[in-house]
Design a protein around this motif. Structure first.
Motif: not given
Length: 346
Positions: A306, A280, A284, A268
């Motif tokens: 995130r 990404a 995550l 990520g």
């Protein structure tokens, strides 16, 4: 190969070659799964055929362990010295005799004497490997490096003398309090030790080269992959070539263990640094999908990353929700309080 999310715990500093302290085992027996019962609990060691890698999982002692101990399982003990009858053969060199004396000193738990004997056996790959590992145990990286490099260059000969004398020595590289990697006198073992040395010397490029070689030898081993990813993502934003390598390395990773979850974090991060936040976010999210038996350090890092991805995607409400949950779990994590606009008291 210290993973940032896994606390390193060693019985003694570095990689041990002291049988009485349990850091290295010297034994003869079949490869594969073994179980040993001791005062610290049951220790299960699983071997991966063809790789030389072993992983250890410790289960804390309990009633089941007591029953196992009563049924005849043995605690780890000091190994018998290897036989030196070969010395009577005319072809045995002075260096080989010194190697045997060094191994027997290790069996007695006398590392200082072992180092002295092994110094007289320089040039023999197995002796250089053992001497290098002893130096790692004392954090003498600069002295260990040339010995392990020499052993690596003569990798086809590694293990020959151990086989000749019926000895099997494995050094333990502790990753966490529950997970260890056991290495032997072979190409994979010496490369793992070189990674440790280059890390100690802050020679990251050479450590990465060794890890790439390990991937070729050990296949898709998650410990090697994770160590390589950590080196590649040592600085943020990471160089683009490092990010591309991590994306390639982790393209088939599934969240089956906390080691894999950590790999998904690096995936990520790499995708975010490459400017592809949607991909990404997906990586995550996959890392957060399973939370049972996952360390808080890994979950918090995944959640924080995130949140930053959500901000890049202009999803402010989702980003704030992540940050609030992270703040509740760890108020001092990174700059979470600042991002939430919360004043620090005192």
């Amino acid at each position: 190969m210290a993973f940032r999310f896994f606390r390193r715990v060693r019985v003694a500093p570095g990689v041990h070659l002291n049988l009485s302290k349990g850091g290295v085992s010297m034994s003869a027996g079949p490869r594969g799964l073994k179980a040993t019962v001791g005062t610290s609990g049951r220790r299960f060691t699983a071997g991966i055929p063809g790789t030389g890698l072993h992983y250890t999982k410790v289960v804390k002692p309990g009633r089941a362990d007591s029953r196992a101990a009563d049924s005849g399982s043995r605690r780890p003990g000091r190994a018998e010295p290897i036989r030196s009858g070969f010395w009577r053969n005319l072809g045995t060199s002075v260096e080989e005799k010194a190697f045997v004396e060094g191994v027997n000193a290790i069996a007695r738990g006398d590392d200082q004497a072992a180092a002295g004997h092994l110094a007289k056996a320089r040039g023999l790959p197995d002796a250089d490997f053992l001497a290098g590992v002893l130096l790692i145990g004392e954090y003498r990286w600069d002295e260990a490096a040339p010995l392990l490099q020499s052993a690596h260059e003569d990798g086809d000969e590694l293990g020959r003398l151990f086989g000749k004398y019926g000895a099997n020595i494995r050094a333990r590289l502790a990753i966490s309090d529950e997970i260890s990697v056991h290495v032997g006198a072979d190409r994979i073992g010496v490369l793992l030790c070189l990674v440790e040395v280059y890390q100690g010397l802050s020679r990251r490029a050479e450590a990465i080269t060794c890890l790439e070689q390990l991937l070729c030898l050990a296949g898709d081993d998650v410990v090697v992959q994770l160590s390589l990813a950590e080196f590649l993502m040592a600085s943020r934003p990471a160089p683009q070539d490092h990010c591309h390598r991590i994306v390639s390395l982790t393209q088939e990773i599934e969240n089956v263990s906390e080691l894999h979850a950590a790999l998904l974090l690096y995936r990520g991060q790499a995708l975010r640094d490459l400017g592809v936040p949607t991909a990404a976010r997906d990586a995550l999210t996959a890392g957060l999908r399973r939370r049972k038996d996952r360390r808080p350090e890994i979950l918090n890092a995944l959640r924080y990353e995130r949140a930053l991805v959500y901000l890049e995607l202009k999803q402010k409400q989702r980003a704030r929700r992540e940050l609030e949950m992270l703040y509740a779990a760890d108020p001092d994590y990174e700059d979470v309080a600042e991002r939430l606009g919360l004043e620090q008291v005192g």
